[in-house]
Design a protein around this motif. Sequence first.
Motif, PDB file in Angstrom:
ATOM      1  N   ALA A  78      -2.268   4.051  -5.045  1.00  0.00           N
ATOM      2  CA  ALA A  78      -2.869   3.259  -3.965  1.00  0.00           C
ATOM      3  C   ALA A  78      -2.373   3.706  -2.591  1.00  0.00           C
ATOM      4  CB  ALA A  78      -2.570   1.776  -4.180  1.00  0.00           C
ATOM      5  N   GLY A  79      -1.855   4.921  -2.505  1.00  0.00           N
ATOM      6  CA  GLY A  79      -1.259   5.398  -1.262  1.00  0.00           C
ATOM      7  C   GLY A  79      -2.181   5.341  -0.067  1.00  0.00           C
ATOM      8  N   VAL A  80      -3.445   5.722  -0.247  1.00  0.00           N
ATOM      9  CA  VAL A  80      -4.402   5.695   0.865  1.00  0.00           C
ATOM     10  C   VAL A  80      -4.566   4.273   1.390  1.00  0.00           C
ATOM     11  CG1 VAL A  80      -6.810   6.064   1.506  1.00  0.00           C
ATOM     12  CG2 VAL A  80      -5.644   7.733   0.061  1.00  0.00           C
ATOM     13  N   LEU A  81      -4.602   3.308   0.483  1.00  0.00           N
ATOM     14  CA  LEU A  81      -4.742   1.915   0.888  1.00  0.00           C
ATOM     15  C   LEU A  81      -3.498   1.435   1.636  1.00  0.00           C
ATOM     16  CD1 LEU A  81      -6.386   0.387  -2.312  1.00  0.00           C
ATOM     17  CD2 LEU A  81      -7.481   1.436  -0.316  1.00  0.00           C
ATOM     18  N   PHE A  82      -2.344   1.926   1.247  1.00  0.00           N
ATOM     19  CA  PHE A  82      -1.104   1.550   1.943  1.00  0.00           C
ATOM     20  C   PHE A  82      -1.141   2.016   3.397  1.00  0.00           C
ATOM     21  CE2 PHE A  82       1.239   1.854  -2.383  1.00  0.00           C
ATOM     22  CZ  PHE A  82       0.774   0.597  -2.728  1.00  0.00           C
ATOM     23  N   PHE A  83      -1.549   3.258   3.624  1.00  0.00           N
ATOM     24  CA  PHE A  83      -1.630   3.772   4.993  1.00  0.00           C
ATOM     25  C   PHE A  83      -2.676   3.002   5.798  1.00  0.00           C
ATOM     26  CE2 PHE A  83       0.392   7.473   3.004  1.00  0.00           C
ATOM     27  CZ  PHE A  83       1.336   7.786   3.965  1.00  0.00           C
ATOM     28  N   PHE A  84      -3.797   2.723   5.194  1.00  0.00           N
ATOM     29  CA  PHE A  84      -4.875   1.972   5.840  1.00  0.00           C
ATOM     30  C   PHE A  84      -4.385   0.591   6.271  1.00  0.00           C
ATOM     31  CE2 PHE A  84      -8.247  -1.210   5.098  1.00  0.00           C
ATOM     32  CZ  PHE A  84      -9.198  -0.793   6.018  1.00  0.00           C
ATOM     33  N   SER A  85      -3.695  -0.110   5.388  1.00  0.00           N
ATOM     34  CA  SER A  85      -3.280  -1.490   5.646  1.00  0.00           C
ATOM     35  C   SER A  85      -2.140  -1.579   6.648  1.00  0.00           C
ATOM     36  CB  SER A  85      -2.869  -2.158   4.334  1.00  0.00           C
ATOM     37  OG  SER A  85      -3.938  -2.164   3.406  1.00  0.00           O
ATOM     38  N   THR A  86      -1.159  -0.708   6.525  1.00  0.00           N
ATOM     39  CA  THR A  86      -0.011  -0.799   7.438  1.00  0.00           C
ATOM     40  C   THR A  86      -0.416  -0.484   8.875  1.00  0.00           C
ATOM     41  OG1 THR A  86       0.630   1.489   6.870  1.00  0.00           O
ATOM     42  CG2 THR A  86       1.714  -0.303   5.659  1.00  0.00           C
ATOM     43  N   TRP A  87      -1.371   0.426   9.053  1.00  0.00           N
ATOM     44  CA  TRP A  87      -1.800   0.748  10.419  1.00  0.00           C
ATOM     45  C   TRP A  87      -2.603  -0.388  11.033  1.00  0.00           C
ATOM     46  CZ3 TRP A  87      -0.179   4.214  13.794  1.00  0.00           C
ATOM     47  CH2 TRP A  87       0.578   5.293  13.310  1.00  0.00           C
TER      48      TRP A  87
END
Length: 426
Positions: free
Chosen positions: A380-389
């Motif tokens: 889920a790495g892409v989702l992590f970057f999306f959400s934290t930004w």
Amino acid sequence: MENSNLSSNIPKSQFQPLSFGIQWLIVFLWISFFVGSASAIFLFALEKVSQLRELNSWLVYWLPMAGFCIGWFYFHYGKNVSKGNNLLLEEIHSPTSIIPIRMAPFVFLGTLMTHLFGGSAGREGTAVQMGGAIAHQLTRLIPFQIKDQQTLIILGISAGFASVFGTPLAATVFSIEVIRIGEYRWRLFFPALITAYLSHWVCLLWGIGHSHYPKIPFELSRTLILCLVGISILSGLVARTFSLVVHKVSEWFSIWIGYSPLRPLVGGAIIVSLVGLGLNPIYLGLGLPTIQLAFHSPLPMESFLLKFLLTTVTIGSGFKGGEVTPLFFIGASLGNLFGFFDPTHLSLFVAIGFISVFAGASNTPLASAIMGIELFGWEAGVLFFFSTWIAFIFSGHTSIYQSQLIGKTKFFSKSQDLGKKISEIK
């Protein structure tokens, strides 16, 4: 004779890279061993005092007295280290003196007392402060230049964060991201990475383990995307509110209570009163069992609000420990609410909240996303970057670290804030 003349004609500068490399190898090993060992001792002691409190619920009623003791010692012997993490950031921005080594034992003992008697605080602040203070002592032994002294503090931050959370890559990025919002000191990436991994391994060699979390699978759907956007925006807003409230509470205590040792006494009394009114003990201390539970089962809807309340009172009144683990609790319980809309992705929502509230409150979206990958897996790495930004943007120019500088302004934020400290923004 000819050979000796030849060697005497070799410029000394040819030996400088070797001596430079040896010097910094010693630095890496020194910081890693002592900071990793200090974190191991701290985590062991923290686990023991937390267990003791859970077995003896009456200890919470001594929280006000514990707060007074913490405040009294800092008032009489620790005024020059009372700023905590902000002191480290200020020494990086504008070096003035060597960070007193007393910062390490003071925050160590203060945090243990806070947790023994039920204060809602974390452990990141302790590890980072111990790391920065221990690392900076090398300036007493080696004549470092100003930039190298700043580097020592950054390496200490990286080592402390990595060893206490078991996330060395996230710790590396955190140490170069937390200094100035929107800017990174990438030249220090590899030194910080080496120190982070070495200190993490030192902590593991002492037999200290870290929390384990489930790996997060997912299947994209419209509901999932809407929930992720919702969690991310709310995480940023909650992080913004938390930062503002905790500093406002601290300001109120300073205004209304002139004698600083009485501030945590009053803060402790407020928490004891809430416990007497029936507050569930799960909101005291770190709250790690509840964070673990959030990945599998629904939590009460008010969970994140109650943890928010107890943490702002604890930290704002002057107890020690830091805010990060409580922020994990707040974020995890916030994400847990979205399991109502899509129960199959409950663990994903909890993970997103876990890292996004921290990202917004600390202004470290890249480090937070990487932490998500280290804790929950890369799927889920892409989702992590999306959400934290998204959380980072919606938290605005606020921070739990008042001495952070604004290197680049965020979207929807005032451009005139550029270059200011968070504490200078009105």
